[in-house]
Write a protein that holds these residues in place. Sequence first.
Motif, PDB file in Angstrom:
ATOM      1  N   TRP A 179       0.849  -1.203   0.000  1.00  0.00           N
ATOM      2  CA  TRP A 179       0.000   0.000   0.000  1.00  0.00           C
ATOM      3  C   TRP A 179       0.879   1.245   0.000  1.00  0.00           C
ATOM      4  CZ3 TRP A 179      -0.788   4.232   3.088  1.00  0.00           C
ATOM      5  CH2 TRP A 179      -1.950   4.967   2.830  1.00  0.00           C
ATOM      6  N   ASN A 231       0.855   3.944  -2.890  1.00  0.00           N
ATOM      7  CA  ASN A 231       0.194   5.222  -2.633  1.00  0.00           C
ATOM      8  C   ASN A 231       1.108   6.324  -2.153  1.00  0.00           C
ATOM      9  OD1 ASN A 231      -2.618   4.592  -3.186  1.00  0.00           O
ATOM     10  ND2 ASN A 231      -2.364   3.117  -1.515  1.00  0.00           N
ATOM     11  N   LEU A 232       2.299   5.983  -1.701  1.00  0.00           N
ATOM     12  CA  LEU A 232       3.163   7.037  -1.183  1.00  0.00           C
ATOM     13  C   LEU A 232       4.473   7.186  -1.939  1.00  0.00           C
ATOM     14  CD1 LEU A 232       2.670   6.626   2.672  1.00  0.00           C
ATOM     15  CD2 LEU A 232       1.608   8.281   1.169  1.00  0.00           C
ATOM     16  N   ASP A 285       6.651  11.229  -6.606  1.00  0.00           N
ATOM     17  CA  ASP A 285       5.704  10.887  -5.551  1.00  0.00           C
ATOM     18  C   ASP A 285       6.375  10.908  -4.185  1.00  0.00           C
ATOM     19  OD1 ASP A 285       3.105  10.537  -5.980  1.00  0.00           O
ATOM     20  OD2 ASP A 285       3.122   8.347  -5.837  1.00  0.00           O
ATOM     21  N   LEU A 325       6.866  14.395  -3.043  1.00  0.00           N
ATOM     22  CA  LEU A 325       5.580  14.939  -2.598  1.00  0.00           C
ATOM     23  C   LEU A 325       5.219  14.404  -1.219  1.00  0.00           C
ATOM     24  CD1 LEU A 325       3.264  14.916  -5.734  1.00  0.00           C
ATOM     25  CD2 LEU A 325       4.162  16.872  -4.499  1.00  0.00           C
ATOM     26  N   THR A 326       5.436  13.096  -1.024  1.00  0.00           N
ATOM     27  CA  THR A 326       5.105  12.500   0.264  1.00  0.00           C
ATOM     28  C   THR A 326       5.908  13.156   1.373  1.00  0.00           C
ATOM     29  OG1 THR A 326       4.688  10.431  -0.851  1.00  0.00           O
ATOM     30  CG2 THR A 326       4.966  10.339   1.526  1.00  0.00           C
ATOM     31  N   GLY A 370       4.528  16.462   2.044  1.00  0.00           N
ATOM     32  CA  GLY A 370       3.278  16.288   2.791  1.00  0.00           C
ATOM     33  C   GLY A 370       3.540  15.995   4.248  1.00  0.00           C
ATOM     34  N   PHE A 371       4.494  15.077   4.509  1.00  0.00           N
ATOM     35  CA  PHE A 371       4.811  14.738   5.891  1.00  0.00           C
ATOM     36  C   PHE A 371       5.317  15.952   6.652  1.00  0.00           C
ATOM     37  CE2 PHE A 371       4.792  10.067   5.210  1.00  0.00           C
ATOM     38  CZ  PHE A 371       4.014   9.780   6.310  1.00  0.00           C
ATOM     39  N   ILE A 380       4.593  19.088   6.071  1.00  0.00           N
ATOM     40  CA  ILE A 380       3.456  19.966   6.356  1.00  0.00           C
ATOM     41  C   ILE A 380       2.673  19.435   7.553  1.00  0.00           C
ATOM     42  CG2 ILE A 380       1.265  20.839   5.471  1.00  0.00           C
ATOM     43  CD1 ILE A 380       2.501  20.818   2.687  1.00  0.00           C
ATOM     44  N   VAL A 381       2.336  18.129   7.495  1.00  0.00           N
ATOM     45  CA  VAL A 381       1.544  17.549   8.581  1.00  0.00           C
ATOM     46  C   VAL A 381       2.310  17.638   9.900  1.00  0.00           C
ATOM     47  CG1 VAL A 381       0.543  15.407   9.454  1.00  0.00           C
ATOM     48  CG2 VAL A 381       0.248  16.036   7.073  1.00  0.00           C
ATOM     49  N   PHE A 431     -21.332  20.773   6.859  1.00  0.00           N
ATOM     50  CA  PHE A 431     -20.827  19.475   6.446  1.00  0.00           C
ATOM     51  C   PHE A 431     -21.959  18.453   6.473  1.00  0.00           C
ATOM     52  CE2 PHE A 431     -18.325  15.538   7.076  1.00  0.00           C
ATOM     53  CZ  PHE A 431     -17.507  15.663   5.977  1.00  0.00           C
ATOM     54  N   SER A 459     -24.145  18.930   3.459  1.00  0.00           N
ATOM     55  CA  SER A 459     -23.575  18.485   2.184  1.00  0.00           C
ATOM     56  C   SER A 459     -23.544  16.962   2.114  1.00  0.00           C
ATOM     57  CB  SER A 459     -22.191  19.090   1.965  1.00  0.00           C
ATOM     58  OG  SER A 459     -21.244  18.451   2.752  1.00  0.00           O
ATOM     59  N   ARG A 460     -23.255  16.316   3.266  1.00  0.00           N
ATOM     60  CA  ARG A 460     -23.254  14.855   3.246  1.00  0.00           C
ATOM     61  C   ARG A 460     -24.660  14.324   2.992  1.00  0.00           C
ATOM     62  NH1 ARG A 460     -17.946  13.044   2.874  1.00  0.00           N
ATOM     63  NH2 ARG A 460     -17.616  15.135   2.079  1.00  0.00           N
TER      64      ARG A 460
END
Lengths: 395, 385
Positions: free
Chosen positions: B29, B33-34, B40, B43-44, B47-48, B50-51, B366, B369-370
Motif C-alpha cells: 500500500w 500510494n506514497l 511521488d 511529494l510525500t 506532505g509529511f 506539512i503535517v 458538512f 452536504s453529506r
Amino acid sequence: MASQEILSEEPNRGSFINDPKIRSLVFQTLVVILLFGSVWWVVNNVIDNLQRLHIASGFAFLKGRAGFDISQTPIAYTSDSTYGRAIIVGLINTIIVAVAGIVTATIIGFVVGIGRLSQNWLIQKICTVYVEVFRNIPPLLVIFFWYSGVLAVLPAPRDSIHLPFGSYLNQRGFYFPSAIWGDGSWLILVALVVALAMAWFVAHRARQRQLTTGQQFPVFWTSVGLIVGLPLLAYALSGFPVTFDFPKQSTFNLTGGFQVKPEFLSLYLALSCYTAAFIAEIVRAGIRGVSKGQTEAAAALGLRSGSILRLVVVPQAMRIVIPPLTSQYLNLTKNSSLAIAIGYPDLTATAGTVLNQTGQAVEGVLIMMVVYLILSLVTSAVMNVVNARMALVER
Amino acid sequence: MQEHDLSWVRTEMVLAERAPTSERGPVAWVRKNLIATTGDTILTIIGFVIVAMILPQVINWAFLSAQWTGPDRTVCTTVAQGGIQQDGWSGACWAFVNAKFGQFMFGTYPIEERWRPILVAILFVALLAPMLIPRVPRKGLNALLLFVALPIVAFILLVGGMFGLPHVETARWGGLLVTLSLSFVGIAVSLPLGTMLALGRRSKMPIVKMLCIIFIETVRGIPLITVLFFVSVMLPLFLPAGVTFDKFLRALIGVSLFAAAYMAEVVRGGLQAIPKGQYEGADSLGLGYWQKMGLIVLPQALKLVIPGIVNTFIGMFKDTSLVLIISMFDLLGVVKQNFSDPNWATPQTARSGLVFAAFVFWLFCFGMSRYSMYTERRLDTGYKR
C-alpha cells in the motif's frame, strides 16, 4: 369544398376565458398595474419621508467635504477631499483586494484541486481536508480568524518577526523593502516591454515553424531568458538606478519600507483561502470531466505525460472550468465587501460612512449597487472573452 | 479393449490464490500510494513535513494545553499577563466558551425564558429527523407540520406576548438561535420563491419574464451586505411615516430575497435540462400550465439540481453571519461581541471563540452536504449517462 371551408376557419377555442393569449394579456396587465401602483406608493412614501426628515436628495452631496479620514489611500486623499473622492478611494481599494485575491485564490485553488486527484494518498488527504474545512465555514469567520486570531496576537513592533529579504511581520502588519526608482529606471520598463514583445514574436514564429516543418524550438526557456535577461541588462546599463528602502527597527515602530496593514492582509488571506477551496473543487470536476479515452489516445500517439496534460487534458478541462470559475471570481469580488467588518476601507465601508454622514441613504445604496453591478459585468465580460477563446471550435 | 478416458472435467473450483506479497499488505500500500515514483516520494516528504509542522501544534493547542474550565481570564493568561500559566504557554481557552455557552446559544434571551427556544429546538429536531429518514412514512403530514405548524408554534413560543408568555423582543435574541431561525425561514421562503422566479424567467409572457430577469440579475450582481443595507436603511423610507419593521424581520427579508435569486438560477438550470418531449408530452395529455409544471416538470427538474439547491442552502447558512454588519448578533456576532468582555480578554480568547464558532458552522454545513450526497445517490434512477 365543404371540408376546405372548415379548414380555413379559425379553430374553435371555446370560451375565451381559456384562450392562452387573452389570459396572458390580462395577467400581464394586472402585473403592470400592480407594479406601477407599488412603485408610485413607494416613491410617494420616500418623498414624504425625506421631506419629514429634512434630507436633501440628488447627487450634489458628492461635491461636499468628506471630513473623515481613510486609513488606506492608494490615491491622494485627506479629510478635506470630497465625498465623491472618498467613494472612489473605496472603489480602488475594493479592486486592489479583489484582483490580489483572485490571483492568489486561482493559484492555491489549482494546486489543491490537482492535489486532490493525485495518486499520492497523503497529498490527496491534505487537499481534501483543506477543501472540506474552508468550504463549510463562513467567509466572515475566516476573516475574523486571520484578523483577531492570528494577526492581532503577533508580537508588538519591538519584537517583530524577521523574515527573509529584510521584511518584518508584527501586529501592525507586514513590512517589506520598497524599491526607489532612480533616474534612468524607465529603461528597465522599456526593456521589459521589448522583452515581452520579443517573447510573443518568438512563440508565434516557433508555432509557424512547427506547423510547416515539424521542427520544435525551446520557446519557454528563450522567453524566460528574454524576460529576465533584458531588464537585468538594462538595469546594469543604466547604472543600477534602483535602490531599496529597507524597513528599520526603532524602539516603538518600524520605519521605512512598505507596510501592508493587517486589515488588508487578513481580508486578502481570508478571501484567497476561502475562494481557493471552491476553485479547487471546480478544477477537480473539470479534470475529471475529460474522458479517459482522451488521455489514452494521447498516450497512444506517443505523447509524454507532461505533454498529455498540457496539450490534451488541460485545454479540454478549461472549457468545463471557466464558467464556474467566473462566478467564483464574482463571488470573491462581492465578498470583498466583508471588509467593512474589520475596517478595511473598501467601497461598502466608505459609501456606508458617506451614507451615515449625509443621511442620503437612497443615493448611497444606489451608488453601491450600480458600482458592484458594473464590477460584476466587467469581470464576466472579461471571462466571456477568455471563454470564447477556449471554447470548442466546431465546424 | 481398455477404455482410456483422457478427458477430465474438474468438478470443483480452485480456491482463489492470495495476491502475491508484493501486491498486498501495508508495504505494498505504501509503495503504491506514497512512493510510487521519485516525484511521488518527494511529494510525500513535503506532505509529511506539512503535517508534522501543523498537526502536533494544533493538537497541543486544542487539547493538551487547553484550559477547559475556570472562573475568569486568569486561567488563560501567563504569569506575565496576570494569570496562572507559565511563560510561553499557548493553548485554547475553552473555559471562555464554557462560561459563555448560554450566550452563544441564545444571546441575551432572558435566562428564565430559555426553555422556550430549547422547546422549539426539540420540536424542530423531532420533526426534522423523520423528514430526513426516507423509510419513515407520512411525509406529507410531516412536511405540513414542519413547514406550517412549526413556524406558527415557534413564533408564539419565541416572541411570546400571548397565552401568558412574556414578550421577548427580537433585539434580545442572539447566538445560534438567530443563525438557525434566519436560515430556516430563509430556506423555507427561498425555495418556493426561487422556483416561482425561475418559472417566471422561462415564461412566455414578456413583461413577467423581464421583471424576473431584472430582479434575479440585480440581486445576484450585488453583495449581500448591500442587500442588507438596502433593507435596513431604505425599507423604512419606503413605508409610510410611523410604520416600522422589526430589525430581525428586515434581515429575514434581505436574506430570503438574496437566496431566492440564487435559487432561481439553480432551478432554471434544472428546468433547462428537462427534455422538450416532457413538456410536449404533458401538453398533449391536456394538462394545464400548473399541472404540467407541478406534476411533470418540476419533480424531475428539482431532483436534478438537488446538489445545487443544497449548495445554496449551505451558502445561505454561512451568509447569515453577515447580519453582524447591521448590528444583529448571530452566533459569530455574539462570539465576537464577547471578545471585549474585560473578564475574559486574553490573547487566546479570540482564537478559541472563533474556532468554536467555526466548528459549529462546519458541523451544520458538512452535515447538509453529506445528506445531499446521500439523497442524490438514493434518487438516482440510473438514467444518468
